[in-house]
Design a protein around this motif. Structure first.
Motif, short mmCIF file in Angstrom:
data_model
loop_
_atom_site.label_atom_id
_atom_site.label_comp_id
_atom_site.label_asym_id
_atom_site.label_seq_id
_atom_site.Cartn_x
_atom_site.Cartn_y
_atom_site.Cartn_z
N ASN A 1 0.81 -1.23 0.00
CA ASN A 1 0.00 0.00 0.00
C ASN A 1 0.84 1.27 0.00
OD1 ASN A 1 -1.28 -2.30 1.45
ND2 ASN A 1 -3.07 -1.01 1.07
N LEU A 2 1.99 1.19 0.59
CA LEU A 2 2.84 2.37 0.68
C LEU A 2 3.59 2.65 -0.61
CD1 LEU A 2 4.25 1.82 4.27
CD2 LEU A 2 2.68 3.61 3.56
N ARG B 1 14.14 2.23 -12.95
CA ARG B 1 14.82 2.05 -14.25
C ARG B 1 14.09 2.76 -15.39
NH1 ARG B 1 14.45 -1.88 -17.99
NH2 ARG B 1 12.87 -2.93 -16.74
N THR B 2 12.78 2.65 -15.44
CA THR B 2 12.06 3.29 -16.54
C THR B 2 11.23 4.49 -16.10
OG1 THR B 2 10.21 1.77 -16.25
CG2 THR B 2 11.89 1.16 -17.86
N LYS B 3 10.84 4.52 -14.83
CA LYS B 3 9.93 5.58 -14.38
C LYS B 3 10.64 6.80 -13.80
CE LYS B 3 6.29 2.24 -13.71
NZ LYS B 3 5.71 1.23 -12.86
N GLY B 4 11.94 6.72 -13.67
CA GLY B 4 12.69 7.88 -13.20
C GLY B 4 12.70 8.03 -11.68
N THR B 5 12.75 9.28 -11.24
CA THR B 5 12.93 9.56 -9.82
C THR B 5 11.64 9.35 -9.04
OG1 THR B 5 14.62 11.18 -10.37
CG2 THR B 5 13.65 11.33 -8.17
N ILE B 6 11.74 8.59 -7.98
CA ILE B 6 10.58 8.29 -7.11
C ILE B 6 10.69 9.09 -5.82
CG2 ILE B 6 9.51 6.46 -5.75
CD1 ILE B 6 10.19 4.53 -8.01
N ALA C 1 11.46 6.30 3.07
CA ALA C 1 10.60 7.02 2.12
C ALA C 1 9.79 6.01 1.33
CB ALA C 1 11.45 7.88 1.18
N PHE C 2 8.51 6.28 1.19
CA PHE C 2 7.60 5.39 0.48
C PHE C 2 6.71 6.24 -0.40
CE2 PHE C 2 8.38 4.05 4.83
CZ PHE C 2 9.03 2.84 4.62
N ASN C 3 6.64 5.92 -1.68
CA ASN C 3 5.84 6.74 -2.59
C ASN C 3 4.67 5.92 -3.14
OD1 ASN C 3 4.78 8.34 -4.60
ND2 ASN C 3 6.76 9.23 -5.12
N PRO C 4 3.45 6.18 -2.63
CA PRO C 4 2.29 5.38 -3.03
C PRO C 4 1.90 5.58 -4.50
CG PRO C 4 1.80 6.75 -1.11
CD PRO C 4 3.12 7.20 -1.65
N ASN C 5 2.52 6.54 -5.19
CA ASN C 5 2.21 6.71 -6.61
C ASN C 5 2.90 5.66 -7.49
OD1 ASN C 5 0.66 9.03 -6.16
ND2 ASN C 5 2.53 10.25 -6.04
N TYR C 6 3.78 4.88 -6.90
CA TYR C 6 4.49 3.84 -7.66
C TYR C 6 4.24 2.49 -7.01
CZ TYR C 6 6.92 7.82 -9.70
OH TYR C 6 7.21 9.00 -10.33
N LYS C 7 3.23 1.80 -7.48
CA LYS C 7 2.87 0.51 -6.86
C LYS C 7 3.33 -0.65 -7.74
CE LYS C 7 -0.59 1.83 -3.60
NZ LYS C 7 -1.22 3.10 -4.04
N ASN C 8 3.41 -1.82 -7.14
CA ASN C 8 3.75 -3.06 -7.86
C ASN C 8 5.08 -2.98 -8.61
OD1 ASN C 8 1.31 -4.41 -7.15
ND2 ASN C 8 0.28 -3.10 -8.63
N VAL C 9 6.04 -2.36 -8.00
CA VAL C 9 7.36 -2.28 -8.64
C VAL C 9 8.15 -3.55 -8.35
CG1 VAL C 9 7.51 0.24 -8.59
CG2 VAL C 9 8.35 -1.11 -6.64
N ASN C 10 9.15 -3.79 -9.21
CA ASN C 10 10.09 -4.87 -8.98
C ASN C 10 11.34 -4.27 -8.33
OD1 ASN C 10 12.15 -6.80 -9.29
ND2 ASN C 10 11.07 -7.70 -11.03
N ALA C 11 11.76 -4.87 -7.23
CA ALA C 11 12.93 -4.33 -6.51
C ALA C 11 14.15 -4.20 -7.43
CB ALA C 11 13.26 -5.21 -5.31
N ASN C 12 14.27 -5.10 -8.39
CA ASN C 12 15.42 -5.05 -9.29
C ASN C 12 15.41 -3.84 -10.21
OD1 ASN C 12 16.41 -7.46 -8.27
ND2 ASN C 12 15.13 -8.65 -9.68
#
Ligand SMILES: *[C@@H]1O[C@H](CO)[C@@H](O)[C@H](O)[C@H]1NC(C)=O
Ligand SMILES: *[C@@H]1O[C@H](CO)[C@@H](O)[C@H](O)[C@H]1NC(C)=O
Length: 249
Positions: free
Chosen positions: A140-141, A177-182, A198-209
């Motif tokens: 969620n975060l 990698r593709t979405k830039g600065t979080i 820091a947690f940005n809820p606008n970027y969900k379901n990301v891959n840690a890699n």
């Protein structure tokens, strides 16, 4: 099957309550270290009524309860939102409520993509310290990263405690990698940190890699800085003129 936000939240709340109620303290170290125990205990208290209903009646009840409004807000308890919509854990709250138990890493590792670096272990003045960092998908975060300083352990699998007395200037930048600065150069508003998050809820379901977390730690104690630099930990680089250690994870 596509899960709606409501369902995901409801599911997540269920997980929290079930784990809080039943889990053996197997994964305690990692979580306690990070301050997550107190966070989730607070969440649990704040939403316990809603949670009981959810467990008994399922997702529909969660939706009816309006989990995404007041209850959803409980997820961010002890978190402060900055002007960029990024959430950060509160130094004093977390320090105050820091406690022992739990398994949340288990939950995170089970369901989401996480990575860490714990190579930053050193000794200074007869005490062991470790700088431990994580990045990944915090459900969620959203996409997030954290780094903390801990003391009192013997090796990487032993019990470490938070070291708020060794708070110092830290920064955190998180990019995708593709979405830039979080998260851009979060520095805790110029305050010292023992645990920077820091947690940005606008970027969900990301891959840690796909994430790169860059942390800087500016040591206020010269002896401590030297002791750490000498260990040449993986992932870290050092600038002795500013006593700054930088981790790219
Ligand atoms: C430290 O944080 C407080 C809020 O917790 C803020 O008011 C203060 O300005 C911060 N200090 C600096 C140097 O920015
Ligand atoms: C160390 O930091 C100083 C001050 O920011 C900078 O001028 C210098 O180039 C840095 N040295 C290295 C090796 O990065």
């Amino acid at each position: 099957m596509k899960i709606s936000t409501h369902q995901l939240i409801a599911l997540f709340v269920c997980f929290i309550n079930i784990f809080v109620a039943n889990a053996a303290p197997t994964y305690t170290n990692q979580l306690e270290k990070r301050g997550w125990n107190s966070f989730w205990n607070n969440v649990k208290d704040a939403i316990s009524n809603g949670v009981n209903n959810i467990i008994h009646a399922g997702n529909d009840v969660a939706v009816k309860l309006g989990i995404d409004t007041a209850k959803y807000g409980a997820f961010f308890l002890n978190m402060k939102k900055d002007e960029n919509g990024v959430y950060h854990a509160d130094f004093d709250c977390w320090q105050q409520y820091f406690g022992y138990n739990n398994f949340y890493d288990y939950m995170f590792d089970l369901g989401t993509s996480m990575a860490y670096n714990n190579d930053g272990m050193f000794s200074y003045n007869g005490e062991n310290y470790i700088l431990w960092a994580w990045k990944g998908d915090y459900v969620n975060l959203g996409a997030g990263a954290e780094l903390g300083i801990y003391m009192g352990g013997k090796d990487r699998s032993s019990h470490w405690k938070a070291a708020p007395s060794h708070a110092m200037p830290m920064t955190l930048t998180l990019t995708h990698r593709t979405k830039g600065t979080i998260v851009n150069q979060w520095n805790n508003r110029g305050n010292d940190s023992w645990w920077i998050t820091a947690f940005n809820p606008n970027y969900k379901n990301v891959n840690a890699n796909d994430l790169t977390a860059t942390f800087t730690v500016k040591f206020t104690n010269a002896g401590m800085y030297s002791a750490f630099e000498k260990t040449r930990p993986n992932g870290w680089s050092f600038n002795s003129s500013t006593r700054t250690a930088t981790l790219v994870l």
